[in-house]
Enzyme design. Structure first.
Site, PDB file in Angstrom:
ATOM      1  N   PHE A 134       0.860  -1.179   0.000  1.00 12.71           N
ATOM      2  CA  PHE A 134       0.000   0.000   0.000  1.00 12.71           C
ATOM      3  C   PHE A 134       0.894   1.226   0.000  1.00 12.71           C
ATOM      4  O   PHE A 134       1.782   1.348   0.839  1.00 12.71           O
ATOM      5  CB  PHE A 134      -0.921   0.026   1.230  1.00 12.71           C
ATOM      6  CG  PHE A 134      -1.856   1.210   1.217  1.00 12.71           C
ATOM      7  CD1 PHE A 134      -2.981   1.205   0.399  1.00 12.71           C
ATOM      8  CD2 PHE A 134      -1.587   2.339   1.980  1.00 12.71           C
ATOM      9  CE1 PHE A 134      -3.836   2.301   0.361  1.00 12.71           C
ATOM     10  CE2 PHE A 134      -2.438   3.442   1.943  1.00 12.71           C
ATOM     11  CZ  PHE A 134      -3.568   3.415   1.135  1.00 12.71           C
ATOM     12  N   ASP A 219       9.205   2.629   1.562  1.00 13.01           N
ATOM     13  CA  ASP A 219       8.009   3.336   2.026  1.00 13.01           C
ATOM     14  C   ASP A 219       7.905   3.080   3.525  1.00 13.01           C
ATOM     15  O   ASP A 219       7.475   2.014   3.955  1.00 13.01           O
ATOM     16  CB  ASP A 219       6.770   2.817   1.288  1.00 13.01           C
ATOM     17  CG  ASP A 219       5.486   3.508   1.761  1.00 13.01           C
ATOM     18  OD1 ASP A 219       5.509   4.160   2.818  1.00 13.01           O
ATOM     19  OD2 ASP A 219       4.462   3.382   1.066  1.00 13.01           O
ATOM     20  N   LYS A 248       2.454   9.906   8.077  1.00 15.32           N
ATOM     21  CA  LYS A 248       1.801   9.432   9.306  1.00 15.32           C
ATOM     22  C   LYS A 248       2.415  10.001  10.597  1.00 15.32           C
ATOM     23  O   LYS A 248       2.099  11.113  10.973  1.00 15.32           O
ATOM     24  CB  LYS A 248       1.732   7.903   9.306  1.00 15.32           C
ATOM     25  CG  LYS A 248       0.785   7.377   8.204  1.00 15.32           C
ATOM     26  CD  LYS A 248       0.214   6.012   8.506  1.00 15.32           C
ATOM     27  CE  LYS A 248      -0.976   5.692   7.623  1.00 15.32           C
ATOM     28  NZ  LYS A 248      -0.681   5.013   6.364  1.00 15.32           N
TER      29      LYS A 248
HETATM   30  C1  LIG Z   1      -0.896   5.294   4.937  1.00 17.88           C
HETATM   31  C2  LIG Z   1       0.157   4.880   3.990  1.00 17.88           C
HETATM   32  C3  LIG Z   1       0.406   5.597   2.797  1.00 17.88           C
HETATM   33  C4  LIG Z   1      -0.469   6.735   2.321  1.00 17.88           C
HETATM   34  O1  LIG Z   1      -0.511   7.793   3.204  1.00 17.88           O
HETATM   35  P1  LIG Z   1      -1.652   8.926   3.029  1.00 17.88           P
HETATM   36  O2  LIG Z   1      -1.215   9.978   4.001  1.00 17.88           O
HETATM   37  O3  LIG Z   1      -2.948   8.287   3.382  1.00 17.88           O
HETATM   38  O4  LIG Z   1      -1.611   9.382   1.632  1.00 17.88           O
HETATM   39  C5  LIG Z   1       1.471   5.204   2.014  1.00 17.88           C
HETATM   40  N1  LIG Z   1       2.247   4.157   2.367  1.00 17.88           N
HETATM   41  C6  LIG Z   1       2.030   3.446   3.492  1.00 17.88           C
HETATM   42  C7  LIG Z   1       2.949   2.324   3.831  1.00 17.88           C
HETATM   43  C8  LIG Z   1       0.975   3.770   4.329  1.00 17.88           C
HETATM   44  O5  LIG Z   1       0.747   3.040   5.428  1.00 17.88           O
END
Ligand SMILES: *Cc1c(COP(=O)(O)O)cnc(C)c1O
Length: 395
Positions: A134, A219, A248
């Site tokens: 994700f 990520d 986050k």
């Molecule tokens: C939450 C998340 C995102 C996206 O973040 P947003 O602030 O919702 O755009 C991208 N990568 C990972 C691993 C995430 O957990």
């Protein structure tokens, strides 16, 4: 409801839980009707310092009375300070600030392509990604992650992503071509169900990238910012990326994202190649710096590791006692996944009814993501709530 259509005024893209919170403090949330919940969601790994941490509240209030926003056309003191500190405490030599995880990952993807373009190899523009990943909800980030739930109905997707199974090094090697620009991976998958990548895989990834002059992109939007007991999850493995996305936990609840990179990886990102109106404005940068003030204090991350070990120990004992309810527990630090034999959604609902908030994830996982400031007593209480639910469900 809006006056003339059978659609709520709020676009119904979330199946929202019927709880309205009005107040939070530390690991606790209170609803408008006065009920109290132990928050093991942290806004999905966002409120790393818990709710209303006094240092964050004071920083936000002070900055709000001074200066909220100026354009990136000007130098921004708070932003420069934040960038210096991120660089001083990571593998990175340069930082771009934005407003969310998806934006951070967009910047990472653009940077990887631009690196090869800048070196005269524009045909190297494909990025290898992993099943179950994700990376956000923009067109590029859903194209990168794939997965029916994310992409259905949004074609045409962005070209340039090649997906392989998570943790399958042979498939990964086979997917590398002359056109591969980068490999993008979460060191610990979050939405995919707290799936950690084995150390050998991360080491193998670095070696593969070095061998083929491919950029390694992590990520760490969910697993970064202290969540695993190190400031960044990859520090557990001694493997550094060329580019990394954060968001986050970076703002502790204030929206901010970042793309961190080595000077080499960032070499294509020259003047005017990228930008953001809001990214790193004084308000966001001041708050993110305040988050770092706390996380970089001597002993803070040691305590996170100790709490993580404690949570893990207790969760493992629970799973051992209740093999009829749970299949396994996995994760690192305060990023723990419990896999029930029944439905994760049902378990999360039962826990919620008993006053404990958790987050479901892929692979039938219930995520425990307490604030990094959680106490042992709060961990005890959460585990007791889970145990009570197990007994009631078994009865
Ligand atoms: C939450 C998340 C995102 C996206 O973040 P947003 O602030 O919702 O755009 C991208 N990568 C990972 C691993 C995430 O957990």
């Amino acid at each position: 409801m809006s006056p003339n259509a059978a659609i709520p005024s709020l676009l119904p893209i979330y199946n929202r839980i019927d709880l309205v919170f009005e107040r939070g403090l530390g690991s606790w949330l209170w609803t408008t009707d006065g009920r109290r919940f132990l928050d093991f969601t942290s806004g999905i790994a966002v409120n790393g310092l818990g709710h209303c941490h006094p240092h964050l509240v004071k920083t936000l209030q002070d900055q709000a009375a001074k200066l909220w926003h100026v354009s990136n056309l000007f130098r921004i003191g708070e932003l420069e300070r934040l960038a210096d500190r991120l660089v001083a405490n990571s593998f990175a030599e340069t930082v771009f600030l934005c407003n969310s995880g998806a934006e951070a990952m967009e910047a990472c993807i653009k940077m990887a392509r631009r690196f090869h373009f800048h070196r005269g190899q524009p045909e190297r523009n494909r990025i290898i990604t992993f099943e179950g990943a994700f990376h956000g909800r923009t067109m590029a980030t859903i194209s990168a992650a794939g997965g029916t739930r994310l992409i259905e109905g949004f074609a045409p997707l962005l070209d340039g992503f090649d997906q392989v199974p998570f943790g399958d090094h042979e498939a990964l090697e086979a997917a590398v071509t002359e056109a591969t620009a980068g490999i993008l991976i979460e060191p610990i998958q979050g939405e995919g169900g707290i799936r950690p990548l084995p150390r050998v895989c991360l080491e193998g990834l670095r070696e593969l990238c070095d061998r083929h002059d491919i950029l390694l992109i992590f990520d760490e939007v969910q697993c970064g910012m202290g969540r695993t007991g190190q400031l960044f999850a990859h520090q557990h493995f001694g493997v550094t990326p060329d580019i990394m996305g954060l968001a986050k936990g970076l703002g502790g609840g204030f929206p901010i994202g970042a793309c961190l990179a080595t000077a080499r990886a960032a070499s294509g990102m020259t003047t005017s190649t990228h930008g953001s109106t809001f990214g790193g404005n004084p308000l966001a940068s001041a708050v993110a710096s305040a988050v770092l003030d706390v996380m970089l204090e001597a002993g803070f991350l040691d305590t996170v590791r100790a709490r993580g070990d404690y949570l893990r120990e207790r969760a493992e004992a629970l799973v051992a006692r209740h093999g009829e309810t749970f299949e396994l527990v996995r994760g690192t630090g305060l990023m723990v996944g419990l896999k029930p034999r029944g439905s994760n959604l049902e378990l999360a609902a039962a826990l919620r009814a008993a006053g404990l908030l958790t987050v479901p994830a892929g692979d039938n996982i219930v995520r425990l993501l307490p604030p990094l400031t959680v106490s042992e007593a709060e961990i005890d209480q959460a585990l007791e709530t889970i145990e009570t639910c197990c007994r009631e469900r078994a009865a």
